[in-house]
Write an enzyme that holds these catalytic residues in place. Sequence first.
Site, mmCIF file in Angstrom:
data_model
loop_
_atom_site.group_PDB
_atom_site.id
_atom_site.type_symbol
_atom_site.label_atom_id
_atom_site.label_comp_id
_atom_site.label_asym_id
_atom_site.label_seq_id
_atom_site.Cartn_x
_atom_site.Cartn_y
_atom_site.Cartn_z
ATOM 1 N N SER A 117 0.818 -1.220 0.000
ATOM 2 C CA SER A 117 0.000 0.000 0.000
ATOM 3 C C SER A 117 0.846 1.261 0.000
ATOM 4 C CB SER A 117 -0.913 0.014 1.237
ATOM 5 O OG SER A 117 -0.129 -0.001 2.427
ATOM 6 N N HIS A 138 -3.147 -3.838 -5.404
ATOM 7 C CA HIS A 138 -3.412 -3.269 -4.086
ATOM 8 C C HIS A 138 -4.904 -3.274 -3.775
ATOM 9 C CE1 HIS A 138 -3.742 0.475 -1.365
ATOM 10 N NE2 HIS A 138 -3.538 -0.606 -0.623
ATOM 11 N N GLU A 150 -6.292 -1.423 -7.001
ATOM 12 C CA GLU A 150 -5.363 -0.682 -7.855
ATOM 13 C C GLU A 150 -4.382 -1.665 -8.497
ATOM 14 O OE1 GLU A 150 -4.986 3.599 -5.622
ATOM 15 O OE2 GLU A 150 -3.932 1.910 -4.729
ATOM 16 N N ASN A 188 -4.478 6.723 -2.026
ATOM 17 C CA ASN A 188 -3.758 7.404 -0.947
ATOM 18 C C ASN A 188 -3.189 8.742 -1.402
ATOM 19 O OD1 ASN A 188 -4.232 5.509 1.053
ATOM 20 N ND2 ASN A 188 -2.484 4.262 0.461
#
Length: 500
Positions: A117, A138, A150, A188
């Site tokens: 991550s 991910h 992802e 993120n």
Amino acid sequence: MQYIGIIGAGAMGRGIAQVCALAGCQVRLFDRAEEAVSRAIAFVRADLGQAVAKGKISESDAAAALSRIFPAHDVKELGDCNLIVEAILENLDAKQSLMRELEAVVRPECILATNTSSLSVTAIAAACALPERVVGWHFFNPVTRMKLVEVIQAPRTKPEAVHALVALSQRVGHRAIVTSDSPGFVVNHAGRAFVTEGLKLLAERVAEHPVIDTILRISAGFRMGPFELLDLTGLDVSVPVMESIHSQYYGDDRYRPVALARTRLLAGLLGRKSGQGFYCYQEKNATPKLVSQQTAAAAVVAVWWPENSPVTPPNSLLALLPSVSRVHDASEADVILLAPLGRDLSTTVADLQLDPSKAVAIDPLFSGKAGVTLMVSPGTTAATVDAARAIFAAQLIPTFVIADSPGYVAPRVIACIVNLACEMAQQGIASPADIDVAVRLGLGYPVGPFEWGDQLGAKHILEVLQGLYATFGDQRYRPSPWLVRRARLSLPLTAPDRLG
């Protein structure tokens, strides 16, 4: 992609095993601690049982899925897999060592995927003799409920590996977002602006944290405000992530954390896990007590606003003022009501040569029957604030009073979210459509950043950012070229670069 090996039987590993088994794949689950595999399979069995009880899947499908998950006792047992997914601890050395170990076991055509991550997929692949077969995959926790994944392509990853994981993602019921390898990937990365700008507003004392949270929930539609979110995740998790992203982008000011976050971390005010963060959780089942700024209705208030001016409140907001007496001379008013967007109230009042003691600004983009944000300058008197709040109290509309700031609260935070997404598109990290989907599914935002920018208007987003940059001279607010060019040409933010 029929035979899949998964290394790491924690929350992510067991979740990936479960969705792959439900999709018909044969899964071999390995962990250095063999008891972890037993616990993981027991957890999957219980979770599948709950799904059967709720009518989400049939008992036979649950049993079939469970029968497809096999414990592996040695890495060598994964040698004939088509895909191996590592979901071990977030440590670069450990992941590189595992990849080297796997290369000695698997066939050359086997794809090696990492569920990292926060680490660079490129760096993980650099340890391999065949880095072209290494790809990021991910997932988000819990894997079975967060329907987003992802797929991260490093510079040397072959397209066939990416296409294979996109197809498998669809097969397991997840929406795949393809992204290049960059700090934070898409979710993120895109999530940086919400929390960092909320902290910046607090550091500037634009408003207290309960007011900022409430405005962003009630007026902008977020599920929770930035400080509620920080308390939920914990500053011991959030602050290192903020600092890491900032560092990985070589100190780019768009990602610069605010000092008060680390100060609170050092003080042990972590959030829910420590019993106190921005809110107090000492009482059992405690929830944040948000500040109400409602006031009792008063006598009819005399109000003045300019005609046909860029700072005239929009008609949709003027329609909320049936109880006011509009005067035609500003000197006769109890309240001078303005609606600047890219400039603060102090600058607006000075430019128009108005009485600062009577001036109040209303957020023109995110005010309505659900709530109204009123902005005051250092010259605004308490009597003026009370009179302005009374106007909306007569309609039972909550009001939130904030200090002077270009962009208020909601437009300012959302402008930063949109600008960051535009820069991600400019850099080719992901497409606007994929960024919108990732933000909605991965972060739970009510609207994707490009959708939001097009709804509000790219020119309005640019106006807020330019006002913030003019006020603070802070590179945090420099507009992305992607945004600037489309605003100037009156194009939607989703309009592609023709050579991109």
